[in-house]
Each structure stands twice: as C-alpha cells, then as structure tokens.
Design a protein around this motif. Structure first.
Motif, PDB file in Angstrom:
ATOM      1  N   SER A 142       0.751  -1.579   0.436  1.00  0.00           N
ATOM      2  CA  SER A 142      -0.420   0.267  -0.413  1.00  0.00           C
ATOM      3  C   SER A 142       0.893   1.853  -0.046  1.00  0.00           C
ATOM      4  N   GLN A 143       1.908   1.030   0.910  1.00  0.00           N
ATOM      5  CA  GLN A 143       2.749   2.623   0.599  1.00  0.00           C
ATOM      6  C   GLN A 143       3.320   2.630  -0.749  1.00  0.00           C
ATOM      7  N   ASP A 146       3.069   4.502  -4.825  1.00  0.00           N
ATOM      8  CA  ASP A 146       2.982   5.984  -3.950  1.00  0.00           C
ATOM      9  C   ASP A 146       4.786   6.432  -4.585  1.00  0.00           C
ATOM     10  N   LYS A 147       5.351   7.007  -5.470  1.00  0.00           N
ATOM     11  CA  LYS A 147       6.796   6.921  -5.197  1.00  0.00           C
ATOM     12  C   LYS A 147       7.143   7.850  -4.101  1.00  0.00           C
ATOM     13  N   ALA A 148       6.580   8.752  -4.012  1.00  0.00           N
ATOM     14  CA  ALA A 148       7.172   9.915  -2.612  1.00  0.00           C
ATOM     15  C   ALA A 148       6.621   8.981  -1.347  1.00  0.00           C
ATOM     16  N   LYS A 149       6.054   8.195  -1.454  1.00  0.00           N
ATOM     17  CA  LYS A 149       6.240   7.488  -0.100  1.00  0.00           C
ATOM     18  C   LYS A 149       7.230   6.266  -0.015  1.00  0.00           C
ATOM     19  N   GLN A 150       7.940   5.986  -0.968  1.00  0.00           N
ATOM     20  CA  GLN A 150       8.361   5.058  -0.892  1.00  0.00           C
ATOM     21  C   GLN A 150      10.436   5.723  -0.769  1.00  0.00           C
ATOM     22  N   GLN A 151       9.938   6.978  -1.145  1.00  0.00           N
ATOM     23  CA  GLN A 151      11.175   8.291  -0.881  1.00  0.00           C
ATOM     24  C   GLN A 151      11.270   8.796   0.199  1.00  0.00           C
ATOM     25  N   ASP A 152      10.366   8.675   0.775  1.00  0.00           N
ATOM     26  CA  ASP A 152      10.036   8.840   2.228  1.00  0.00           C
ATOM     27  C   ASP A 152      10.194   7.475   3.317  1.00  0.00           C
ATOM     28  N   LEU A 153      10.038   6.210   2.906  1.00  0.00           N
ATOM     29  CA  LEU A 153      10.399   5.163   3.545  1.00  0.00           C
ATOM     30  C   LEU A 153      12.320   5.027   3.947  1.00  0.00           C
ATOM     31  N   SER A 156      13.771   7.377   5.638  1.00  0.00           N
ATOM     32  CA  SER A 156      13.829   6.805   7.473  1.00  0.00           C
ATOM     33  C   SER A 156      14.358   6.436   7.434  1.00  0.00           C
TER      34      SER A 156
END
Length: 164
Positions: A142-143, A146-153, A156
């Motif tokens: 689910s995360q 989205d490409k932005a969510k992958q980059q944030d993960l 972190s």
C-alpha cells in the motif's frame, strides 16, 4: 506253781531249752536272717543311690530344659528381629524405588511439557512471522504504490541506520 518262786528244775530246763534253741537258731537261722537283713540293707542303699542319681539327673534335665527354653527364646527374638529388619528394608526399598520412579515420571513430564511448550512457541512464532510478513507485505504494497511514500520510507530507514 508260783510265778515268783519257780522251781530249780524249771529254771534249769528252761535255760537248757533256751540255750539249745539259741544254738540251733544261731547255727541254722541266724546266718540266713543276717544275710537277708544285709541283702535288704544293700537293696535299700541301692534304691537310695538310684533315687539320688535320678534326682541329680532330674536337676540336670531341668537345668538343660531351662537353658534350651532360654536359647529358644533368644533364637525366636533373633528371628523376629531379623524379620522386622527385613520387612523394614523391603519397605524402605519399595519407598525408595517408588520415589525414584516418581522422580523419573516427573522429569519425563517436565521434559514433555518443555517439548510441548517449545513446539507451541515454535508454532506461535511461525504463525506470528507468517502474519507479520503478510501484514508487512500488505503495508508495503500500500505504501509502495506511491513513489513519494517510497522515497520517504527509504530516507527514514537510512536515518535509523545512521543513528544506530
């Protein structure tokens, strides 16, 4: 005839008859009578000696019987003591064996419980890991859509790695 004044002829004849009777009795009867008396005396002495011997034998037998009774009682007491010791020994051995067997059964039960516990924990860990992987997979899918969510993960995770 007067008893207090006997005639001389009567006295002489009485003395002659007495002496003649004394001589005949001493010659023929005195020896057998004395022999019979001596024989009777010997038989009485023998009977007394035999009675004394019998009494002594009876005393010895009584003493022997008393000793045998005492020995028998001592032997009986010894047998009873040995039987009691044997009984106590058997009871103690049975208790010891029961205690040992009980300890073995308890140890086996503990091992079986530990094995069951380990098996249950392994099964639980397997199920938890399977569920965790499924949950993580779903969360990541689910995360990661989205490409932005992958980059944030990724950022972190890199921060966590650098901090540790």
């Amino acid at each position: 005839m007067d008893l207090f004044n006997p005639s001389i002829g009567l006295v002489v004849w009485s003395t002659i008859v007495f002496l003649l009777l004394f001589f005949v009795l001493s010659k023929f009867a005195w020896k057998p009578v004395l022999a019979a008396i001596k024989e009777r005396e010997h038989s009485i002495d023998d009977a007394l000696n035999k009675a004394e011997l019998a009494r002594d034998a009876m005393v010895r037998l009584t003493a022997t019987n008393a000793q045998l009774m005492q020995d028998t009682r001592a032997e009986r007491d010894q047998i009873l003591k040995e039987a009691k010791a044997l009984k106590d020994n058997i009871v103690n051995e049975a208790k010891q064996q029961a205690h040992t067997e009980g300890a073995k059964l308890i140890e086996k039960a503990k091992i079986e419980i530990e094995n069951q516990k380990k098996a249950a924990l392994a099964e639980l860990k397997s199920q938890v890991s399977t569920l965790s992987i499924e949950i993580a997979e779903r969360v990541l899918r689910s995360q990661l859509d989205d490409k932005a969510k992958q980059q944030d993960l990724v950022n972190s995770l890199l921060k966590d790695v650098e901090l540790n």
